[in-house]
Each structure stands twice: as C-alpha cells, then as structure tokens.
Enzyme design. Structure first.
Site, short mmCIF file in Angstrom:
data_model
loop_
_atom_site.label_atom_id
_atom_site.label_comp_id
_atom_site.label_asym_id
_atom_site.label_seq_id
_atom_site.Cartn_x
_atom_site.Cartn_y
_atom_site.Cartn_z
N LEU A 105 0.77 -1.37 0.13
CA LEU A 105 0.10 -0.14 -0.13
C LEU A 105 0.89 1.31 0.06
O LEU A 105 1.92 1.12 0.27
CB LEU A 105 -0.99 0.08 1.11
CG LEU A 105 -1.91 -1.29 1.41
CD1 LEU A 105 -2.33 -1.58 2.57
CD2 LEU A 105 -3.00 -1.05 0.17
N PRO A 106 0.32 2.27 -0.42
CA PRO A 106 1.06 3.85 -0.70
C PRO A 106 1.62 4.35 0.45
O PRO A 106 2.63 4.91 0.79
CB PRO A 106 -0.09 4.56 -1.22
CG PRO A 106 -0.97 3.57 -1.97
CD PRO A 106 -1.13 2.59 -0.70
N THR A 138 6.04 0.73 2.63
CA THR A 138 7.04 1.44 3.21
C THR A 138 6.28 2.51 4.14
O THR A 138 5.86 3.51 3.54
CB THR A 138 8.05 2.14 2.30
OG1 THR A 138 8.47 1.44 1.23
CG2 THR A 138 9.17 3.18 2.88
N LYS A 237 14.75 1.31 3.82
CA LYS A 237 14.06 1.75 2.70
C LYS A 237 14.15 3.09 2.53
O LYS A 237 14.25 3.57 1.18
CB LYS A 237 12.50 1.05 3.02
CG LYS A 237 12.01 1.32 1.76
CD LYS A 237 12.34 0.49 0.52
CE LYS A 237 11.33 0.77 -0.84
NZ LYS A 237 10.04 0.05 -0.69
N LYS A 312 6.75 11.19 -0.85
CA LYS A 312 6.38 10.71 0.65
C LYS A 312 7.36 10.12 1.28
O LYS A 312 7.70 10.46 2.57
CB LYS A 312 5.15 9.49 0.57
CG LYS A 312 4.75 9.06 1.85
CD LYS A 312 5.24 7.82 2.15
CE LYS A 312 4.87 6.43 1.02
NZ LYS A 312 5.56 5.42 1.63
#
Length: 365
Positions: A105-106, A138, A237, A312
């Site tokens: 998911l975002p 992430t 990440k 993001k």
C-alpha cells in the site's frame, strides 16, 4: 561525526524508552512451529493493486497460488476478475478466505486503515482466519509498531498444528516496478525466523532475493527485538529511496545541461555508462524519452514509482534526519522538487518525469 552519532543514539534511546514504557505496546510471544505449513499456503490474499502490487499479485498467480485480491480501484480489480481471479469488496472478505494476506500500500494511513478500519483485516474482533500477515509497504515506524502490537493480541479462528496465533512479517522491497514485473524484487524480511522460512517460497515467487534481517532463531521475539527490526527495515528502505531520488535528480540535471550544450542524451548515456558516472538511473532507468525501451520514460512516464510516493518517502527521510540532528541539504532539495512536481499535477507520473517536468529536458529524436 561523533556529535552526530551521539545525537542519533540519544534519539534512538528515547524512541526505545517511549516504546517500552507504553503499556499498550506490549507484545505476546506467538507459539509457532514451521512444521507442516507448506499445505497452508494455497490461499493467498493480496491487497493493494497499484503499480507494484499488480505485478506482484500476477506473479503469485503464475506460480500457482490461489489468489484473491482487493483494491479501492475497481478498474484494477476488474483486470483480475476478467482473468477469473477472485476479487473481494473489502479487506475483511479477503482475510476470511485466505491463509496468508500480503499488503502493498502507498502510505502508513492506508496500511492502518486496511488493517483496523471498518471491514479491515482485523474486523473480526481479534479472531483471524489467516495465520500469516505480510506487509511490504514502506511506512513509518510508529504505525508498524502499533500494528504489530495490535496483531499480537489476536488469535486464530481455527487452531493450527503449527500455532494458535497469527504471525506478522515486515517485508519491504527493493527493485521498483520493473523488478515487480520481472519478478526480481529483493525482500528484506523481519519477524519470526520460522515464519520467514515458511514464507520464503512466496517471496521467491515475486522476487529473486530474500534477506532475513533479524530474529532470535528460537521462535520467540520480544517487544524490543520487534521494535528494533521495524526501525531497521523502514530506515533501510527510506535511505535507499533517498539515494535513488538524489541520483535521479543528478542524472536528469546532467542530461538537461548536456542537451543545452548541444550533447544528445544518447551520447551522454554512452559516456556515463562507460565511466564513473554510471548508475542505476543512467543504465537501467534512464529518464530521457527515446533513449531506453521498457522504462517509464518510454511510455510518457506512466507506471513506475510515482512522484507522489517519492515525495512521501523523502518526507520520511527529512523527518528522520531532522530528528537525529543530521544535516540534509540534498534531502531537503529533493523533497522540495518532488513536492513541486506533485502540486503541478505530476503526482501519478513516475519519479523520473523530473527530467521533463522540472528540468524541461527534451525527448530524444
């Protein structure tokens, strides 16, 4: 350097202290045995069918798993239902028919909502059907911590021979959309080692490398260990994507400058890739349309890793650097550039579109 390290350790110690002192964040130790779990991998739920998840789910289907999917984008689900793949209207419905659920998911808010929101994976009041939950998104450490604490309080609806509580693995990925499509992703996995070993065939159906980043080896992970692992995975990440963003900006700026000086991007690409400037952004993900086939720049920057997601991750990187007292001029500049791209309507385009839409670079004839 010593001052910076001191600040980092001090900040990290405060995070750990806050975590350990919060009574609501305690973890129970799940009982788990890796014996006889292979037959329990037949039904895989996949939530999040964006640029990455779409290809990851497809690779699981090709590998022979019985996959059910969910996404808020009906068009994305229709692509699977047209092929006879089971689609469900809510995450909870996916969970009810799955042994394993994977989320891609975002953002943190999306993950939290999919797990704990109305009709989320945990909608069943602490009783879960899937024995394994894998999150490859992430997200920030706080959300991961809260989520792991919540799941640790759940039980399986049906007791299994190998355990009586659900298990969660954090498995962020590296490799981008091209890696997801080609099945060459690298998974950085944390959690119970037995669960990781049992799930490894799943990961290798979607990627070519798995890295187990920690665990005690005896089937139990205490709260501090889980927290440290979550911090490690997410930090790794974030750092990877920061380097990727700065690299792309540098390469794009150099290509735009070269064009302004009368050097074609194709010529510069040959020079870069046979000299010290060679990098992933020049030899594998070239941002100049017309130079390389099979990359987002060759299809009007559609697909790929969106500028919104890059912004993001850069926000997370900037916040982390600020928290530990680290100077971050390149992070700050990259953050501003990608936020500007998003404001100008390029948020859904691949992050390599910075070449065209920020530097006004030209397509290669």
């Amino acid at each position: 350097m010593a001052i910076c390290r001191g600040r980092t350790l001090e900040s990290f110690s405060k995070q750990i202290s806050n975590f350990l002192l919060a009574p609501s964040q305690s973890f129970s130790t799940p009982r788990f045995s890796s014996c006889n779990v292979a037959s329990q991998f037949e039904r895989v739920g996949f939530i999040g069918l964006g640029n990455m998840g779409f290809h990851m789910a497809n690779n699981l289907i090709r590998a022979g798993y019985k996959v059910s999917v969910h996404d808020i984008n009906c068009n994305a689900m229709e692509k699977f239902s047209d092929k006879g793949v089971t689609t469900k209207a809510t995450p909870f419905e996916v969970a009810e028919i799955s042994d394993v659920v994977i989320t891609m998911l975002p953002s943190s808010s999306h993950v939290w909502d999919v797990y704990t929101g109305p009709n989320g994976l945990l909608h069943g009041g602490g009783l879960l059907s899937p024995w394994l939950l894998i999150d490859s998104s992430t997200i920030d450490p706080q959300t991961s911590r809260r989520l792991s604490a919540t799941i640790s309080q759940c039980q399986l609806k049906e007791k299994k021979d190998y355990g009586d509580a659900p298990v969660m693995l954090d498995a962020p990925v590296s490799g981008g959309v091209l890696g997801a499509e080609a099945g060459t992703l690298t998974f950085m996995v944390g959690g119970l080692e037995e669960a990781y070993l049992a799930a490894r065939p799943l990961f290798l159906s979607m990627g070519k490398n798995t890295i187990y980043c920690g665990g005690t080896g005896n089937g139990s992970v205490n709260s501090l260990t889980i927290f440290l692992l979550l911090i490690f995975f997410i930090a790794a990440k974030i750092c990877n994507n920061l380097a990727m963003a700065v690299s792309m900006l540098g390469v794009s700026e150099a290509f735009a400058l070269g064009q302004s000086l009368g050097i074609t991007a194709s010529t510069l690409t040959k020079i870069f890739n046979s000299s010290s400037a060679r990098c992933w952004s020049s030899d594998s993900y070239n941002p100049v349309p017309g130079v390389m086939e099979g990359v987002p720049s060759s299809r009007d920057y559609d697909g790929g890793f969106s500028s919104k997601l890059m912004a993001k991750d850069l926000n997370l990187a900037a916040a982390s650097a600020k928290e530990v007292g680290l100077k971050f001029p390149l992070t700050s500049q990259a953050q501003e550039i990608y936020m500007e791209l998003c404001k100008e309507g390029q948020e859904s385009k691949d992050f390599s579109c910075v070449f065209r839409h920020y530097y006004s670079g030209m397509d290669e004839p």
